[in-house]
Scaffold this motif. Structure first.
Motif, PDB file in Angstrom:
ATOM      1  N   ASP A 165       0.588   7.082  -6.606  1.00  0.00           N
ATOM      2  CA  ASP A 165      -0.515   8.033  -6.705  1.00  0.00           C
ATOM      3  C   ASP A 165      -0.087   9.463  -6.412  1.00  0.00           C
ATOM      4  OD1 ASP A 165      -3.195   8.665  -7.157  1.00  0.00           O
ATOM      5  OD2 ASP A 165      -3.746   8.431  -5.051  1.00  0.00           O
ATOM      6  N   VAL A 166       0.866   9.625  -5.517  1.00  0.00           N
ATOM      7  CA  VAL A 166       1.204  10.950  -4.997  1.00  0.00           C
ATOM      8  C   VAL A 166       2.444  11.543  -5.651  1.00  0.00           C
ATOM      9  CG1 VAL A 166       2.038  12.143  -2.912  1.00  0.00           C
ATOM     10  CG2 VAL A 166       0.071  10.601  -2.773  1.00  0.00           C
ATOM     11  N   VAL A 167       3.433  10.711  -5.918  1.00  0.00           N
ATOM     12  CA  VAL A 167       4.712  11.205  -6.440  1.00  0.00           C
ATOM     13  C   VAL A 167       4.662  11.266  -7.963  1.00  0.00           C
ATOM     14  CG1 VAL A 167       7.196  10.814  -6.546  1.00  0.00           C
ATOM     15  CG2 VAL A 167       5.930  10.252  -4.455  1.00  0.00           C
ATOM     16  N   THR A 225       0.830  -1.204   0.000  1.00  0.00           N
ATOM     17  CA  THR A 225       0.000   0.000   0.000  1.00  0.00           C
ATOM     18  C   THR A 225       0.864   1.254   0.000  1.00  0.00           C
ATOM     19  OG1 THR A 225      -1.774  -1.183   1.155  1.00  0.00           O
ATOM     20  CG2 THR A 225      -1.852   1.208   1.205  1.00  0.00           C
ATOM     21  N   PHE A 226       2.015   1.196   0.704  1.00  0.00           N
ATOM     22  CA  PHE A 226       2.943   2.324   0.667  1.00  0.00           C
ATOM     23  C   PHE A 226       3.369   2.611  -0.771  1.00  0.00           C
ATOM     24  CE2 PHE A 226       4.819   2.036   5.245  1.00  0.00           C
ATOM     25  CZ  PHE A 226       3.621   2.536   5.739  1.00  0.00           C
ATOM     26  N   HIS A 227       3.637   1.543  -1.543  1.00  0.00           N
ATOM     27  CA  HIS A 227       4.031   1.768  -2.933  1.00  0.00           C
ATOM     28  C   HIS A 227       2.859   2.306  -3.743  1.00  0.00           C
ATOM     29  CE1 HIS A 227       6.299   1.435  -6.624  1.00  0.00           C
ATOM     30  NE2 HIS A 227       5.253   0.848  -7.176  1.00  0.00           N
ATOM     31  N   ALA A 228       1.661   1.834  -3.458  1.00  0.00           N
ATOM     32  CA  ALA A 228       0.483   2.355  -4.155  1.00  0.00           C
ATOM     33  C   ALA A 228       0.335   3.852  -3.903  1.00  0.00           C
ATOM     34  CB  ALA A 228      -0.766   1.601  -3.711  1.00  0.00           C
ATOM     35  N   SER A 229       0.597   4.283  -2.660  1.00  0.00           N
ATOM     36  CA  SER A 229       0.528   5.715  -2.355  1.00  0.00           C
ATOM     37  C   SER A 229       1.634   6.470  -3.095  1.00  0.00           C
ATOM     38  CB  SER A 229       0.637   5.943  -0.842  1.00  0.00           C
ATOM     39  OG  SER A 229       1.924   5.600  -0.350  1.00  0.00           O
TER      40      SER A 229
END
Length: 271
Positions: free
Chosen positions: A251-253, A244-248
């Motif tokens: 999405d964000v970076v 999920t950290f990678h999914a964020s």
């Protein structure tokens, strides 16, 4: 070095991150779980080092996380991860230096959080986490220890935000640790709503898992089955958190390729 910017997303994306993280985990389940167990085993082995065992796991945590996240990125890109990706944080001298400096900063943040916890329990949690003393979790100390844990968690959040994306920035984009931590912290603050929704969703998942386990324990009349079932559920959730950290991150970076030099285009006949 790539041009990096941080975008703000709606709070509802916290749920989307979990869905995307689950999809990444299912794309390469063996590789992703193997990477997590490598991280876990490395941490446990470092803890056994005499004298420095309490410091080493935090010191090398950014480098280890960079390796795990690189494997997860390969899974997200639907390419085959390799074992060498696990040590990406140690192979390149420049990245290794920045990641180790980041580890020092992480260690300082963890120490400050544990020091803050003494306001809640008079130093019991600090003694256990920093000095290796046994923690007296007797009923009369439970409330104080619980308060200390909440204080420590609140005090640790700035450090968590600073390292949410920082290992990837340092390992993948040759960014210095100070700039990487700043961009990571800034990205988390801008998307605090989505992060709260994400963690709230994880809490609901854990509560549902606990209810299911309790139901099985009641049906079979055995408390032992609850312990056996909670271990894989807990590990599943931890691996999902990494994904999920990678999914964020996806999405964000926002990564923009640097503009080509003028000399590269001088002979280009394309109008």
């Amino acid at each position: 070095m790539s041009n990096i910017s941080i975008r703000q997303v709606p709070a509802s994306h916290g749920v989307q991150w979990i869905k995307r993280g689950l999809a990444i985990m299912m794309a390469q389940p063996l590789a992703v779980h193997g990477a997590f167990f490598f991280y876990l085993l490395s941490t446990l082995l470092l803890q056994q080092v005499p004298v420095l065992g309490g410091l080493l796991p935090a010191l090398v945590a950014p480098a280890l996380v960079a390796g795990v996240m690189t494997v997860i990125r390969s899974a997200a890109l639907q390419t085959t991860p390799s074992a060498g990706q696990l040590v990406i944080g140690f192979r390149d001298p420049a990245a290794r230096t920045q990641l180790l400096l980041g580890g020092v900063l992480y260690l300082i943040g963890f120490f400050i959080a544990m020091l803050a916890s003494t306001l809640g329990d008079g130093g019991m949690l600090f003694g256990g986490a920093i000095l290796g003393k046994p923690i007296d979790a007797s009923p009369q100390n439970i409330n104080a220890l619980t308060l200390a844990q909440f204080i420590a968690l609140a005090a640790l959040m700035p450090t968590v935000f600073a390292f949410w994306f920082a290992p990837q920035f340092m390992a993948w984009h040759a960014m210095g640790f100070a700039k990487a931590c700043f961009f990571s912290f800034f990205g988390c603050v801008r998307n605090f709503g989505a992060i709260i929704v994400m963690f709230g969703s994880f809490l609901i998942i854990l509560l549902i898992g606990a209810l299911v386990v309790s139901l099985f324990a009641m049906i079979f009349g055995s408390e032992g089955i609850a312990t056996v079932m909670m271990v894989p559920i807990g590990l599943f959730c931890l691996v999902l958190v990494f994904c999920t950290f990678h999914a964020s991150y996806e999405d964000v970076v926002v990564i923009a390729a640097p503009e080509p030099a003028l000399s590269e285009n001088m002979n280009d006949p394309t109008p």
